[in-house]
Design a protein around this motif. Structure first.
Motif, PDB file in Angstrom:
ATOM      1  N   SER A  79      23.150 -39.839   3.175  1.00  0.00           N
ATOM      2  CA  SER A  79      22.921 -40.237   1.252  1.00  0.00           C
ATOM      3  C   SER A  79      23.993 -40.260   0.993  1.00  0.00           C
ATOM      4  O   SER A  79      23.984 -41.527  -0.047  1.00  0.00           O
ATOM      5  CB  SER A  79      22.493 -38.608   0.948  1.00  0.00           C
ATOM      6  OG  SER A  79      21.581 -38.529   1.682  1.00  0.00           O
ATOM      7  N   GLN A  80      25.176 -40.324   1.392  1.00  0.00           N
ATOM      8  CA  GLN A  80      26.420 -40.919   0.677  1.00  0.00           C
ATOM      9  C   GLN A  80      26.351 -42.558   1.246  1.00  0.00           C
ATOM     10  O   GLN A  80      26.452 -43.727   0.128  1.00  0.00           O
ATOM     11  CB  GLN A  80      27.409 -40.371   0.531  1.00  0.00           C
ATOM     12  CG  GLN A  80      28.807 -41.172   0.428  1.00  0.00           C
ATOM     13  CD  GLN A  80      29.176 -41.479  -1.108  1.00  0.00           C
ATOM     14  OE1 GLN A  80      28.985 -39.815  -1.320  1.00  0.00           O
ATOM     15  NE2 GLN A  80      29.990 -41.976  -1.426  1.00  0.00           N
TER      16      GLN A  80
ATOM     17  N   ASN B 103      23.655 -44.208   1.295  1.00  0.00           N
ATOM     18  CA  ASN B 103      22.748 -45.008   0.478  1.00  0.00           C
ATOM     19  C   ASN B 103      22.860 -44.954  -0.916  1.00  0.00           C
ATOM     20  O   ASN B 103      22.956 -46.107  -1.564  1.00  0.00           O
ATOM     21  CB  ASN B 103      21.664 -43.933   0.494  1.00  0.00           C
ATOM     22  CG  ASN B 103      20.231 -44.226   0.129  1.00  0.00           C
ATOM     23  OD1 ASN B 103      19.929 -45.822   0.336  1.00  0.00           O
ATOM     24  ND2 ASN B 103      19.441 -44.174  -0.674  1.00  0.00           N
ATOM     25  N   ARG B 104      24.362 -44.209  -1.171  1.00  0.00           N
ATOM     26  CA  ARG B 104      24.296 -44.262  -3.008  1.00  0.00           C
ATOM     27  C   ARG B 104      25.217 -45.652  -3.017  1.00  0.00           C
ATOM     28  O   ARG B 104      25.138 -46.212  -4.215  1.00  0.00           O
ATOM     29  CB  ARG B 104      25.737 -42.989  -3.814  1.00  0.00           C
ATOM     30  CG  ARG B 104      24.181 -41.762  -3.358  1.00  0.00           C
ATOM     31  CD  ARG B 104      24.807 -40.827  -4.698  1.00  0.00           C
ATOM     32  NE  ARG B 104      25.860 -39.783  -3.223  1.00  0.00           N
ATOM     33  CZ  ARG B 104      25.319 -38.898  -2.632  1.00  0.00           C
ATOM     34  NH1 ARG B 104      24.539 -38.730  -2.791  1.00  0.00           N
ATOM     35  NH2 ARG B 104      26.639 -38.383  -1.991  1.00  0.00           N
ATOM     36  N   GLU B 105      26.536 -45.731  -2.714  1.00  0.00           N
ATOM     37  CA  GLU B 105      27.602 -47.041  -2.023  1.00  0.00           C
ATOM     38  C   GLU B 105      26.414 -48.207  -1.256  1.00  0.00           C
ATOM     39  O   GLU B 105      26.684 -49.038  -2.501  1.00  0.00           O
ATOM     40  CB  GLU B 105      28.619 -46.520  -0.731  1.00  0.00           C
ATOM     41  CG  GLU B 105      29.347 -45.321  -1.053  1.00  0.00           C
ATOM     42  CD  GLU B 105      30.224 -45.390   0.339  1.00  0.00           C
ATOM     43  OE1 GLU B 105      29.855 -46.287   1.166  1.00  0.00           O
ATOM     44  OE2 GLU B 105      30.749 -44.259   0.624  1.00  0.00           O
TER      45      GLU B 105
ATOM     46  N   ASN C 216      23.655 -48.778  -3.243  1.00  0.00           N
ATOM     47  CA  ASN C 216      22.542 -48.586  -4.224  1.00  0.00           C
ATOM     48  C   ASN C 216      23.290 -49.713  -4.907  1.00  0.00           C
ATOM     49  O   ASN C 216      22.966 -50.206  -6.079  1.00  0.00           O
ATOM     50  CB  ASN C 216      21.779 -47.921  -4.584  1.00  0.00           C
ATOM     51  CG  ASN C 216      20.549 -47.466  -3.520  1.00  0.00           C
ATOM     52  OD1 ASN C 216      19.708 -48.383  -2.870  1.00  0.00           O
ATOM     53  ND2 ASN C 216      20.490 -46.309  -3.491  1.00  0.00           N
TER      54      ASN C 216
END
Length: 86
Positions: free
Chosen positions: A12-13, A15-17, A19
Motif C-alpha cells: 500500500s505504501q 502504491n501511494r509513492e 501514484n
C-alpha cells in the motif's frame, strides 16, 4: 497473519509513492511545457516550479522505487527551444 498484514501495508505504501510520483511527474511536464512556450515567445520564464517538483520527486525517490528527475536550468530550456526552431 501479521506477515500478510505487513506485506499488505508495504505494498500500500509503495502504491501511494508510485501514484504520488505519477502526479508530480505530470505536473513537472506541464511546468516544462509552460516554460518552453514562454521562452519560444521570447517572454520571461523561470524554472522554479520545475525544480520544486523535481525536488519533491527526488525526495520521494530516496524511498527506493521511484526514478529521480534532473533539475532544469533556464539555459537548458533555451537550448531545447532553439533546437526545436532549427
Amino acid at each position: 497473519m501479521s506477515v500478510h498484514k505487513g506485506i499488505s501495508n508495504q505494498l500500500s505504501q509503495k502504491n501511494r509513492e508510485i501514484n504520488l510520483f505519477i502526479q508530480l511527474d505530470k505536473e513537472r511536464e506541464v511546468a516544462i511545457a509552460h516554460a518552453t512556450e514562454l521562452c519560444a515567445a521570447n517572454e520571461p520564464f523561470t524554472t522554479d516550479r520545475i525544480n520544486e517538483l523535481s525536488l519533491q520527486i527526488n525526495e520521494l525517490a530516496k524511498q527506493g522505487s521511484i526514478p529521480t528527475r534532473t533539475y532544469v536550468t533556464p539555459q537548458m530550456v533555451e537550448e531545447f527551444v532553439n533546437k526545436k526552431r532549427s
